[in-house]
Design an enzyme around this catalytic site. Structure first.
Site, PDB file in Angstrom:
ATOM      1  N   ASP A   1      31.048  37.000  50.541  1.00 39.69           N
ATOM      2  CA  ASP A   1      32.473  37.215  50.305  1.00 39.69           C
ATOM      3  C   ASP A   1      33.276  36.668  51.469  1.00 39.69           C
ATOM      4  O   ASP A   1      32.733  36.020  52.365  1.00 39.69           O
ATOM      5  CB  ASP A   1      32.759  38.699  50.053  1.00 39.69           C
TER       6      ASP A   1
ATOM      7  N   GLU B   1      50.352  37.656  35.652  1.00 40.03           N
ATOM      8  CA  GLU B   1      50.293  36.625  36.687  1.00 40.03           C
ATOM      9  C   GLU B   1      50.490  35.212  36.143  1.00 40.03           C
ATOM     10  O   GLU B   1      50.966  34.324  36.866  1.00 40.03           O
ATOM     11  CB  GLU B   1      48.968  36.721  37.443  1.00 40.03           C
TER      12      GLU B   1
ATOM     13  N   ASN C   1      46.441  40.917  32.382  1.00 42.41           N
ATOM     14  CA  ASN C   1      46.272  40.696  33.806  1.00 42.41           C
ATOM     15  C   ASN C   1      45.457  39.433  34.012  1.00 42.41           C
ATOM     16  O   ASN C   1      44.479  39.190  33.296  1.00 42.41           O
ATOM     17  CB  ASN C   1      45.556  41.886  34.455  1.00 42.41           C
TER      18      ASN C   1
END
Length: 424
Positions: free
Chosen positions: A243, A197, A134
């Site tokens: 964030d 990915e 991943n």
């Protein structure tokens, strides 16, 4: 292609030089986003910094080689469904030097209350017990010369990590910093578990070479920095950190990475500074979700004109869908489809095709003049939303979602909703 090669092809670049104050890079990133690409010379020994390489759709579409939203959405979604094979670089070590400490890397702080310097655009490649790999973007910060803490959210790498912890083993990882923008786009996407990915990036780029590390992980060839190590069972405090919604995320115990080796390109080591809650952060994080909303909404309301995850919703929590209704109910179906396609979505607004979703005043005008709350407003209670929502009901993101049908009622006189225009 290295990040340095990408930057050389960009227009409207502005070059900066030392000395750099503690928040100089962050301030320049903020003032330049959507306007020019800043390049920071000599940010560290042998390093150049760059930011805002994916802060506009124009830049992203040029990397993708497309000219429209539909082309871009289609190309990305097709790449997720048909990832390409990766090519292994046979010789690569001579192109890299090794450094001893994470503190040799030119990380920066972006906001005043952040705990320490961060890598904000690091592509973390993790290897599962079954060999599944991943690649995803996670913030990464040093807590020692050879130890770092990484923020994991409940997605695929977290799943790999929890499975390894249950078996009492560590997860081999590579952290790549300073990579091609399409590698970032692929790593920010969410294909099905088991779809690597970097294979998605290879499809988008027409091929991608990787380097094989001693721990079994791989990293994109020509990444400016490659950190090789293991996700351990040790935990450390991570944060505070800003964030995507522009507020300070809470401090949590997060996994520690034990670093084995740190490789840096001998020439052209460009590191990528991604401003948290900036335009680049929003576009990279939200673009694939926008593509998924587009595909889902088209299945229930074929005449979709434009979709945007809004800037006010930080490219994540609020979507506006412009469409042409065939029958009443099309808009509400479109809103429900959007919530299903992007589970973190909190507010979805449907507008007619004469309203531009990128114009917040036009959207507000549509809500003010076309919404009938008794039939155009609905709440979906107690569903999982975004863990980034500060008012979520728990740490898993439990929330209430709001759908707003701000489209013209089909049974009303159209002339009552025509926008007045001055000719000439």
């Amino acid at each position: 292609m290295s990040l340095a090669d990408v930057v050389r092809k960009l227009s409207n670049v502005q070059v900066y030089g030392p000395p750099y104050g503690e928040f100089t890079v962050a301030r320049i990133l903020k003032e330049s986003e959507g306007r020019w690409t800043p390049v920071f010379e000599r940010v560290g020994e042998g390093f150049t910094g760059v930011g805002n390489i994916v802060d506009t759709r124009e830049k992203l579409y040029s990397y993708l080689g497309v000219k429209s939203d539909e082309e871009a959405y289609t190309k990305l979604l097709n790449a997720e469904e048909n990832p390409a094979n990766l090519e292994t670089a046979s010789t690569w070590r001579d192109m890299y030097r090794e450094v001893e400490s994470l503190y040799d890397l030119p990380m920066v702080r972006y906001y005043e209350r952040e705990a320490r310097p961060y890598i904000t655009s690091g592509v973390v490649v993790g290897v599962g017990q079954s060999g599944v790999m991943n690649a995803s973007i996670h913030r990464f910060s040093p807590i020692g010369a050879r130890r770092a803490v990484v923020r994991l959210v409940p997605r695929h790498l977290y799943q790999i990590y929890r499975s390894a912890v249950e078996k009492g083993v560590e997860v081999p990882v590579a952290v790549a910093w300073g990579v091609h923008p399409l590698v970032l786009l692929a790593a920010a996407s969410s294909p099905s578990f088991g779809v690597f990915e970097l294979g998605v990036a290879a499809r988008l780029m027409g091929g991608l070479k990787v380097v094989e590390l001693e721990n079994g992980a791989v990293a994109p060839f020509m990444a400016s920095v490659i950190v090789e190590g293991y996700l351990t069972r040790d935990m450390a405090e991570e944060g505070p950190f800003v964030d995507i919604v522009g507020v300070y995320d809470r401090v949590r115990l997060q996994p520690v990475v034990r670093v084995e080796r740190i490789y840096v390109l001998r020439e052209g080591a460009y590191v990528h500074y991604l401003l948290p809650a900036g335009l680049e952060h929003m576009l990279l994080m939200g673009f694939e979700k926008e593509a998924r909303i587009w595909r889902a909404v088209r299945s229930v309301a074929p005449r979709v004109r434009k979709i945007r995850l809004t800037r006010g919703g930080f490219g994540w929590l609020v979507a506006v869908i412009s469409l042409e209704k065939s029958v009443e109910g099309d808009a509400k179906n479109a809103l429900l489809a959007a919530f299903a396609a992007h589970p973190s979505l909190k507010i979805a607004i449907a507008v007619d095709s004469d309203v531009d979703p990128e114009d917040p005043v036009a959207v507000e005008w549509a809500v003010a003049t076309r919404l009938r709350a008794d039939r155009g407003l609905f709440v979906v209670p107690y569903v999982r939303g975004s863990t980034l929502d500060p008012v979520a009901l728990n740490e898993e993101g439990l929330t209430h979602k709001v759908g707003i049908d701000a489209t013209r009622p089909l049974d009303a006189d159209p002339s009552l909703f025509e926008r007045a225009r001055i000719p000439g």
